[in-house]
Write an enzyme that holds these catalytic residues in place. Sequence first.
Site, PDB file in Angstrom:
ATOM      1  N   CYS A  51       0.836  -1.212   0.000  1.00 30.66           N
ATOM      2  CA  CYS A  51       0.000   0.000   0.000  1.00 30.66           C
ATOM      3  C   CYS A  51       0.866   1.256   0.000  1.00 30.66           C
ATOM      4  CB  CYS A  51      -0.937   0.021   1.204  1.00 30.66           C
ATOM      5  SG  CYS A  51      -0.107  -0.032   2.809  1.00 30.66           S
ATOM      6  N   HIS A 298      -1.684   0.640   7.579  1.00 31.93           N
ATOM      7  CA  HIS A 298      -2.216   0.604   6.215  1.00 31.93           C
ATOM      8  C   HIS A 298      -2.442   2.020   5.693  1.00 31.93           C
ATOM      9  CE1 HIS A 298      -4.082  -1.100   2.722  1.00 31.93           C
ATOM     10  NE2 HIS A 298      -5.309  -0.696   3.018  1.00 31.93           N
TER      11      HIS A 298
END
Length: 456
Positions: A51, A298
């Site tokens: 990510c 994340h």
Amino acid sequence: MSELNKEVVDLVWGRPSSGGVSASIFRRWTQGFVFSENEHTALEQFEGGPCAVIAPVQAFFLKNILFNRESPDWRQMSEEEQKTALCTTLSEILESACSSPSTEFCLVTWAKGQSPHTSTQTNTQTKSQTQDMPEPESSQPSQEQQPTALAAEDLGFEQFHSVLHKRTVVSVSGLREEVLSLYHTWRGCCGVLLFLYSVILTKGIENIRNEIQDTMEPLIDPVHGHGSQSLVNLLVTGHAVSNVWDGDRECSGMKLHGIHKQASVGFLTLMESLLYCKVGAFLKSPKFPIWILGSETHLSVFFTKEMSLVGPESPSEQARRVFQSFDPEDNGFIAESLLEDVMKALDLVSEPEYVSLVKSKLDPESLGIILLGPFLLEFFPDQDSGIPESFPIFHYNGLKQSNYNERVEYVEGTALVLGFEDPMVRTDDTPVKRCLQTKWPYIELLWTTDRSPSLN
């Protein structure tokens, strides 16, 4: 590329003490840039880790299709449109990483015949290449050659780094052509890593080391597989600095580098709501209303088409930023001895007599400090922000398992930005909201789905 290869590996993965990077961590990073089957303009992420590259690419991709594309239906794209938009985005990030106009661009790709999905195929080429350059991936691979989303199972860390080749491009137009010709490379096995290595070599390993605060900290954590803040900043701003505040700061005689100009897309983090850091205005107020949102583990993306959210910096916003640059510990005040410097930096009248008058007004009890709030009220009262009270919003999370019904799709909603806390319209207390409150303290979010989108 052997010596250069080792330098890149040390910079990206560090020097793990126990026999290199674990196979599971490396495998998580071996995917390509793949679009969701359910959302034609959303990139899909298969496992945790990449990510740090995918979210910034998604943010710039959204910028280009929302604000640089004529079609009003930005969620529908043909494969050819996906190809053009993705390659334009990758080229843009590479251009921002280039340290000077005279610097060459570097593209890292597979050595000839070594691509995992073409290793048993014979590519037919129609274009001659310069000496020592590998032949590009065919722009129209056969059905058997279609790139796979995940890496070939037998491609390990050492093997991957043994089959890489560096290609040099000397012009922006040449870069865009080469990136476009390598579309299926970016889409296929290890496309994310190949692009990351291209950015690193274009930027220059030594330039990155000079910007990173701790040169011993790798760009990818070899234990957990997460990308560092330096990696995110490199892709978002072109500079691999480790901090998110505006400008540089001095701490115990050491200069700590921050962000030096307004970014095209922004960054907000849940860590700020937990008081671990403070994001500066250059990332909080980007040129386009798109923000990468960071949780503990994340990155996702929050965006809207409402350009009034990111208009030019207002005088009061500039004053807040300048004031806070003299308050590196974020106390909300400065020593009164610094007031004259702040006023000079803002081009306010700074004659000694007037400064003394302002000091007595802003510090009537002679405490020796000037608070931010009264300072802004004195010089910038009643400034209308120009932000609408409500506007449509979207949230993107590339992980299937973090989406409703495990389908990577944008979550739609409406944001309400109030000037004060109103218990009557309080919606929820989710991590997404707490993250956004670091920019809009009294924001409320109304999502069209039964559950709020996930930051993780």
